[in-house]
Design an enzyme around this catalytic site. Structure first.
Site, PDB file in Angstrom:
ATOM      1  N   ARG A  81       0.869  -1.199   0.060  1.00 34.10           N
ATOM      2  CA  ARG A  81      -0.043   0.148  -0.111  1.00 34.10           C
ATOM      3  C   ARG A  81       0.781   1.218  -0.113  1.00 34.10           C
ATOM      4  O   ARG A  81       1.767   1.373   1.027  1.00 34.10           O
ATOM      5  CB  ARG A  81      -0.856   0.101   1.313  1.00 34.10           C
ATOM      6  N   HIS A 125      -2.635  11.251   0.720  1.00 33.50           N
ATOM      7  CA  HIS A 125      -2.034  10.919   2.164  1.00 33.50           C
ATOM      8  C   HIS A 125      -1.337  12.088   2.590  1.00 33.50           C
ATOM      9  O   HIS A 125      -0.189  12.251   2.874  1.00 33.50           O
ATOM     10  CB  HIS A 125      -1.003   9.688   2.198  1.00 33.50           C
ATOM     11  N   GLU A 170      -6.898   8.788   6.420  1.00 37.94           N
ATOM     12  CA  GLU A 170      -7.061   9.344   7.708  1.00 37.94           C
ATOM     13  C   GLU A 170      -7.395  10.915   7.664  1.00 37.94           C
ATOM     14  O   GLU A 170      -6.939  11.720   8.047  1.00 37.94           O
ATOM     15  CB  GLU A 170      -6.055   9.211   8.557  1.00 37.94           C
ATOM     16  N   ASN A 295      -7.077   1.877  10.184  1.00 39.20           N
ATOM     17  CA  ASN A 295      -5.677   2.235  10.643  1.00 39.20           C
ATOM     18  C   ASN A 295      -5.976   1.961  12.199  1.00 39.20           C
ATOM     19  O   ASN A 295      -6.663   2.900  12.827  1.00 39.20           O
ATOM     20  CB  ASN A 295      -5.080   3.351  10.106  1.00 39.20           C
ATOM     21  N   TYR A 297      -3.909   2.015  15.939  1.00 40.28           N
ATOM     22  CA  TYR A 297      -2.757   2.347  16.750  1.00 40.28           C
ATOM     23  C   TYR A 297      -2.868   2.081  18.221  1.00 40.28           C
ATOM     24  O   TYR A 297      -2.064   1.751  19.118  1.00 40.28           O
ATOM     25  CB  TYR A 297      -1.993   3.440  16.434  1.00 40.28           C
ATOM     26  N   GLU A 355      -3.410   0.097   8.272  1.00 33.42           N
ATOM     27  CA  GLU A 355      -2.115   0.591   8.861  1.00 33.42           C
ATOM     28  C   GLU A 355      -2.260  -0.176  10.244  1.00 33.42           C
ATOM     29  O   GLU A 355      -3.165  -0.084  11.223  1.00 33.42           O
ATOM     30  CB  GLU A 355      -1.848   2.011   9.041  1.00 33.42           C
TER      31      GLU A 355
HETATM   32  O1  IFM Z   1       3.289   7.855   9.860  1.00 31.55           O
HETATM   33  C1  IFM Z   1       1.755   7.832  10.292  1.00 31.55           C
HETATM   34  C2  IFM Z   1       1.004   7.724   9.034  1.00 31.55           C
HETATM   35  O2  IFM Z   1       1.249   8.726   7.974  1.00 31.55           O
HETATM   36  C3  IFM Z   1      -0.453   7.777   9.106  1.00 31.55           C
HETATM   37  N1  IFM Z   1      -0.934   7.062  10.088  1.00 31.55           N
HETATM   38  C4  IFM Z   1      -0.299   6.814  11.160  1.00 31.55           C
HETATM   39  C5  IFM Z   1       1.356   6.627  11.174  1.00 31.55           C
HETATM   40  C6  IFM Z   1       2.111   6.653  12.345  1.00 31.55           C
HETATM   41  O3  IFM Z   1       1.998   7.835  13.075  1.00 31.55           O
END
Ligand code: IFM
Length: 450
Positions: A81, A125, A170, A295, A297, A355
């Site tokens: 990706r 992005h 995002e 995504n 985290y 992600e």
């Molecule tokens: O690096 C970023 C990415 O550009 C978008 N998602 C989160 C990642 C980590 O912060």
């Protein structure tokens, strides 16, 4: 093989990938006739980026993409990706097409296909052409048409070979970081601008989807970053804060796309700064998508706090947890939870984890050429387990992309935080797969979490 083992196996059709984005890895931002993006300007604005660092060289993926694709092949990735830089393709954002910019992506896609790796391309992005920022950027309603025009150009050039497209990466970060709080380009801090930027991002997404329905033959979706919100206490105040934080972060983009409405808590949160948007816009925004990219985290432990704008909620740290170098709590079960929540709220849309990953302190490359990153190995293991658990609860997850293939430019944090499964020496640009890359390769081969 016994039944228990079968249940552990990811389906054969499951996609195994890694993600990057144009400005974070490519370097050469003005090469071959490209125009500047807002990030090209932002990094040159004193005080904005750690150490005054820039994406001028980054990982030099623009020149070293062949080597990078060879590494992906070695690891057994089945998909990659990446994002396309709008201002490489249209230096002024609209109008004149820069074929040499498009050629880079043609070469990259050909190289991937020759290696048996499926390209997954994101149109946006975070790197808006600077020329469009000069015309109001995401605040100008015309941006929806500019974005569709850009989409048409790249669909025409690449849709015969790219089978998965995403419009935006995002959008929440674009608005929150770029227009409300300001740590990211274009760096505005304006309560009145933020809802307009959100709305135009969604309108642009919808127009690009419409353009794709007219010209494309594969699949197009949207990528959002989601974060499950947990109340800091049992109090009704914290429960209400969770609803507001969830509306702001998780439902701001998904409710309009799936239901054609904005969450009431979001509208209330912006108060008089929230404009009345034409109902016809929301009908347009509701256009069906073929998949949703998520995504993931971290989670948010949420406490009511009237001093915070919009959300009126603050995030608490969990002192007992393992945290990454970016201070994010490692919380794998949040991934299972957000996946089941998405399915329960929005229905059975195919999902890709577009992600997931972590910045940890990595030791330098050792004398034997290895980089040991056991914390990242654990992180991947537990998050892959969390994905599998959601699938076992019936969520239609079809692929997983680790963030990131390479250590890269982490926006305002510059090169200080390393997210890659492949180490990049920023002096020599030499690539060294970390132990997490080797671990991921083993998982891909076994089709189960090891
Ligand atoms: O690096 C970023 C990415 O550009 C978008 N998602 C989160 C990642 C980590 O912060």
């Amino acid at each position: 093989m016994n039944r228990a083992n079968d249940e552990d196996l990811f389906p054969e059709s499951f996609l195994w990938g890694a993600s990057t984005s144009a400005y974070q890895v490519e370097g050469s931002p003005l090469a071959d006739g490209a125009g500047p993006s807002i990030w090209h300007r932002f990094v040159r604005t004193p005080g904005r980026v750690f150490g005054g660092q820039t994406g001028d060289v980054a990982c030099d993926h623009y020149n070293r993409y062949r080597e990078d694709v060879a590494l992906m092949k070695e690891l057994g990735l089945t998909t990659y990706r990446f994002s396309i830089s709008w201002s490489r393709v249209l230096p002024e954002g609209t109008g004149r097409v820069n074929e040499r910019g498009l050629d880079f992506y043609r070469r990259l896609v050909d190289e991937l296909l020759a290696a048996g790796i499926a390209p997954n391309a994101t149109l946006y992005h975070w790197d808006l052409p600077a020329a469009l920022d000069d015309r109001g950027g995401w605040l100008n309603r015309d941006v929806a048409d500019w974005f569709a025009e850009y989409g048409e150009v790249v669909f025409r050039a690449l849709d015969d070979r790219v089978t998965m497209w995403a419009t935006l990466n995002e959008p929440w970060v674009v608005t929150d970081g770029g227009y409300l709080h300001g740590p990211l380009a274009p760096g505005h801090k304006n309560l009145w601008e933020a809802p307009r930027a959100t709305h135009n991002l969604l309108r642009a997404h919808a127009r690009a989807v419409a353009a794709y329905r007219a010209a494309g033959r594969n699949r197009i979706g949207l990528v959002v970053n989601l974060e499950p919100k947990y109340a800091a206490s049992d109090s009704p105040e914290d429960a209400a804060a969770v609803a507001r934080a969830d509306a702001y972060m998780n439902r701001q983009y998904l409710d309009p796309v799936f239901f054609g409405t904005y969450p009431q808590e979001l509208i209330d949160g912006f108060g008089e700064a929230w404009p009345e948007f034409p109902a016809s816009d929301l009908d347009e925004i509701k256009a069906p998508i073929d998949f949703l990219g998520i995504n993931y985290y971290k989670r948010g432990i949420t406490r009511a706090d009237d001093s915070v704008i919009v959300e009126r909620a603050t995030r608490l740290d969990n002192d007992r947890a393992t945290v990454t170098e970016t201070g994010w709590e490692v919380f794998p079960e949040g991934l299972t939870n957000i996946l089941t929540w998405t399915r329960d709220r929005y229905g059975d849309v195919p999902i890709y984890i577009t992600e997931n990953g972590a910045a940890f302190y990595d030791p330098p490359v050792a004398f034997n050429g290895r980089v040991e990153d056991p914390l990242r190995v654990d992180y991947l293991r537990e998050h892959l387990r969390a994905v599998r658990a959601a699938m076992q609860q019936g969520v239609d997850v079809r692929g997983y992309y680790v963030w990131s293939l390479l250590d890269n430019f982490e926006w305002a944090l510059g090169y200080a935080k390393r997210f890659g499964i492949i180490h990049v020496d920023y002096g020599t640009l030499q690539r060294t797969p970390k132990s997490s890359a080797r671990y991921y390769a083993e998982v891909i081969k076994a089709r189960k979490v090891l």
